[in-house]
Design an enzyme around this catalytic site. Structure first.
Site, short mmCIF file in Angstrom:
data_model
loop_
_atom_site.label_atom_id
_atom_site.label_comp_id
_atom_site.label_asym_id
_atom_site.label_seq_id
_atom_site.Cartn_x
_atom_site.Cartn_y
_atom_site.Cartn_z
N ASP A 135 3.56 5.16 -43.30
CA ASP A 135 3.55 5.08 -41.84
C ASP A 135 3.84 3.65 -41.38
O ASP A 135 3.76 2.69 -42.15
CB ASP A 135 2.21 5.56 -41.29
CG ASP A 135 2.33 6.25 -39.94
OD1 ASP A 135 3.34 6.04 -39.25
OD2 ASP A 135 1.41 7.01 -39.57
N ASP B 253 5.13 13.03 -33.38
CA ASP B 253 3.73 13.44 -33.26
C ASP B 253 3.58 14.58 -32.27
O ASP B 253 2.48 15.12 -32.12
CB ASP B 253 2.88 12.25 -32.82
CG ASP B 253 2.62 11.27 -33.95
OD1 ASP B 253 2.98 11.58 -35.11
OD2 ASP B 253 2.06 10.19 -33.69
#
Length: 722
Positions: free
Chosen positions: A467, A537
């Site tokens: 990430d 997301d």
């Protein structure tokens, strides 16, 4: 292959004859990749001109007069070029102009179907050279173009602009599609007709640089882009940092395409004897619309640009939506049990497993940078919890964010000078964190240590989610010299690629997902080291339809991670059906789901693994009905032998698309249609269900569509009768 070489030799001979007849021409030559061709001319002034870029079947005649400087292939600044320059340098003596003359070119076959041409240019007044590299992937009409700059002047040459390529296109109209957006609405298609002047698409973010726009575009010639017809060029830059695309329509209605790293704040001091390399820009060409351009990108990527393309991506369960940072070993074991019960193949432990004491990672404000496992949450360590997953026949993966640090961490307290920031300025946090300066050798060693110490002692960890949750706002380095501060934007990303490469080679059996707060880092520079990426997301299926649709223009389905969640509180069936069209996963608390919901998910996992995954992983994409043009979105994947296909229907609004014409089938085969992903006891509403049609009927007359209400969805499988 022999026919292609014969054709190339014939064209070169023909061009040689044309050159001999023309007093303005020193040399003519072409670089051809399938249907895409670049035609070059070396003028009597020794400059390299481009005469054509596009359809390989189109004959290009040398001009009767010397071309204007607008047709120079890689125009340099300061000596007569009036349009946007591709190369701009200040020489050691202060001269701000550059002149580039052709000195030669060579072509070599690298592997079957791949050849590379290198064109060498030199400034006649300075020991300053540019080599243009054009790698051709003939089967996919794909060109990969980049260049290198070197010099032997007595001091440093300052590079101000450094486009990877700058071809010129000629058409009556130019229609540009960009893929823009922001967090939770990534890869949104926006198309416009270009008018005279310069249109800039760019990123100035440095890291997580693609949050607002991915470095890819589609250019349609002579009309808006269509799925199955018309001339299009599709392009994607292999660069994870700041980028700039400049579309310069000049006063003669020619369009120059300048693509590469964003030069803003990035001037580069090139030492004597040094080499500056630009990232590559990928171009493919199609005379059959953007659908074929996408399939060419997918085929190219599967063969050349993603890790282990032939391997199935595992069905994974992620704990983030179920626990966030609040979990312990017992809670994780419960989730492992749930993963086993629904048939998931891997459990991904997300953020929150590290940090101790006052820096325990209990929220996003603490612990980032302190990568020792949490004694409070995982007292028996990573090896123990990974083995607990394996006992249940579930693999184990882990989340890492090696590039970042919280101020509330041991690492920050020890090494505050390791972060990217500007002196005499109050640090600006993003998601409560700072970025570690990868130009610094100690940071490079530290970040490799994070990866190595997490994975090497724990061989049961077979998956990593990498990430990156913020971008650069204060581009300063306490490591780089004052005169070299502008190198940060570029050197960071080359250092990042070296780290990723070391990771991929050091742990070849560890699969990896690329994430950057969603799709803030989605490009074929980084994807070479990863198996898949996290598109957004936003997992609300209604939002994901357009997001995944956008990314499908450049990235194959096996790279697009798609998870079932309850975001948006949509029908579970729709969430499942949307996730079934990508690298399928689950991101919810299964122990809090009803027995009926768990059974529904288990059925979906079984269906995916047994019947759908081979088509998603290895089939050819056909976008059938666009959610930008209809209340319905529909797409399909067809096996390469055309024996099977899976077709998806998603109702994004109320309204009916009466029939859906399929694509990519064998017109002569007979296909049985079956609706799958149905709840127990629910009958199909599709009139075609259970019936047999020829491929021609399905492509010309289509399937009758009964859906008409928002949030309805369906999945159909077609199997050819032997």
């Amino acid at each position: 292959m022999k026919n292609i070489l014969t054709t190339c030799l014939f064209l070169c001979l023909l061009l040689t004859v044309h050159a001999a007849d023309n007093p303005n021409v020193k040399k003519l030559f072409t670089v051809t990749s399938g249907e895409l061709k670049l035609t070059f001319m070396v003028g009597m002034d020794n400059r390299l001109y481009q005469l054509g870029f596009g359809d390989a079947a189109r004959e290009v005649e040398p001009p009767a007069k010397m071309p204007s400087r607008e047709w120079e292939f890689l125009p340099p600044y300061g000596n007569g070029v009036l349009t946007e320059p591709a190369i701009q340098a200040t020489h050691v003596d202060g001269n701000t102009s550059t002149e580039l003359h052709y000195t030669g070119h060579r072509t070599e076959a690298l592997t079957p179907g791949i050849e590379q041409t290198v064109i060498s240019l030199k400034d006649p007044a300075y020991p300053f050279t540019v080599d243009i590299y054009i790698k051709c992937y003939t089967d996919n009409s794909m060109m990969e173009i980049w260049n290198t700059v070197t010099h032997n002047e007595k001091g440093k040459v300052i590079l101000h602009r450094f486009a990877s390529a700058a071809p010129v296109v000629k058409a009556k109209e130019y229609w540009l599609t960009q893929f823009s957006g922001n967090y939770k609405r990534e890869a949104t298609l926006n198309e416009e007709r270009l008018s005279e002047g310069v249109k800039i698409l760019d990123s100035k973010l440095g890291i997580r640089a693609h949050q607002m726009r991915i470095p890819s575009f589609i250019l349609s010639l002579n009309g808006p882009a269509k799925e199955n017809e018309g001339e299009v060029l599709a392009a994607s830059l292999r660069w994870s940092g700041s980028f700039q695309f400049a579309f310069d329509v000049d006063w003669n209605k020619n369009l120059r395409l300048l693509t590469g790293m964003n030069p803003l704040g990035s001037q580069y001091n090139l030492e004597r004897g040094g080499t500056f390399t630009t990232p590559a820009i990928l171009y493919t060409y199609s005379k059959r619309g953007k659908g074929e351009a996408s399939r060419r990108f997918h085929r190219w990527a599967m063969a050349n640009a993603i890790r282990d393309a032939e391997k199935d991506r595992p069905v994974l369960l992620n704990n983030w939506e179920a626990t966030h940072c609040d979990f312990d070993e017992d809670r994780l074991k419960q989730l492992f049990d749930g993963a086993r019960q629904v048939g998931a193949e891997l459990f991904l432990l997300d953020d929150g497993w590290f940090g101790n004491g006052s820096y325990s990672r209990d929220d996003d404000k603490h612990g980032l940078g302190d990568w020792d496992p949490s004694i409070k949450k995982l007292p028996k360590g990573l090896s123990y919890i990974a083995k607990e997953a394996l006992k249940r026949k579930v693999g184990f993966g882990i989340w890492l964010e090696p590039e970042m640090v919280n101020p509330q961490s041991e690492l920050y307290q020890k090494h505050p000078d390791w972060i990217i920031t500007q002196p005499k300025r109050e640090p600006i946090l993003g998601r409560h964190q700072e970025i570690l300066d990868l130009t610094r050798p100690e940071v490079q060693a530290f970040e490799w240590d994070i990866i190595d110490k997490t994975l090497r002692p724990n061989p049961d960890i077979t998956y990593v989610k990498w990430d990156c949750n913020r971008y650069i706002t204060q581009p300063g380095s306490s490591y780089l010299q004052p005169a070299d501060q502008s190198h940060l934007w570029i050197d960071y990303n080359w250092a990042l690629y070296r780290l990723m490469d070391r990771f991929a080679k050091g742990f070849p059996n560890v699969m990896a997902m690329l994430c950057a707060g969603g799709s803030g880092r989605v490009d074929y520079g980084a994807m070479s080291y990863f198996h898949s990426f996290w598109p957004s997301d936003n997992t609300d299926p209604l939002g994901r339809i357009k997001i995944q649709w956008g990314f499908s223009h450049f990235f194959p389905a096996n790279t697009i991670s798609a998870h079932v969640t309850r975001m948006g509180k949509r029908h579970l069936k729709m969430a499942i059906d949307v996730a079934l069209s990508g690298a399928f996963g689950i991101d919810l608390a299964l122990d809090k789901a009803t027995a009926e919901e768990r059974a529904q998910i288990a059925d979906a996992v079984k269906l995916y693994k047994e019947r759908i995954r081979p088509l998603v992983m290895h089939g050819e994409l056909y976008r059938l009905v666009s959610p930008y043009e209809s209340p319905l979105a529909s797409l399909s994947y067809v096996s390469t032998d055309k024996q099977k296909a899976v077709v998806y229907f998603y109702q994004t609004k109320d309204g009916n698309e009466p029939r859906v014409m399929l694509g990519g089938l064998d017109a002569h085969k007979k296909y049985r249609v079956e609706e799958v992903s149905l709840a127990k006891g629910v009958a199909s509403r599709f009139p075609a269900n259970g019936k047999v049609f020829t491929g021609a009927e399905l492509m010309e007359k289509g399937l009758e569509n009964p859906l008409n209400t928002q949030f309805e969805s369906a999945v159909l499988i077609l199997v050819a009768n032997n």
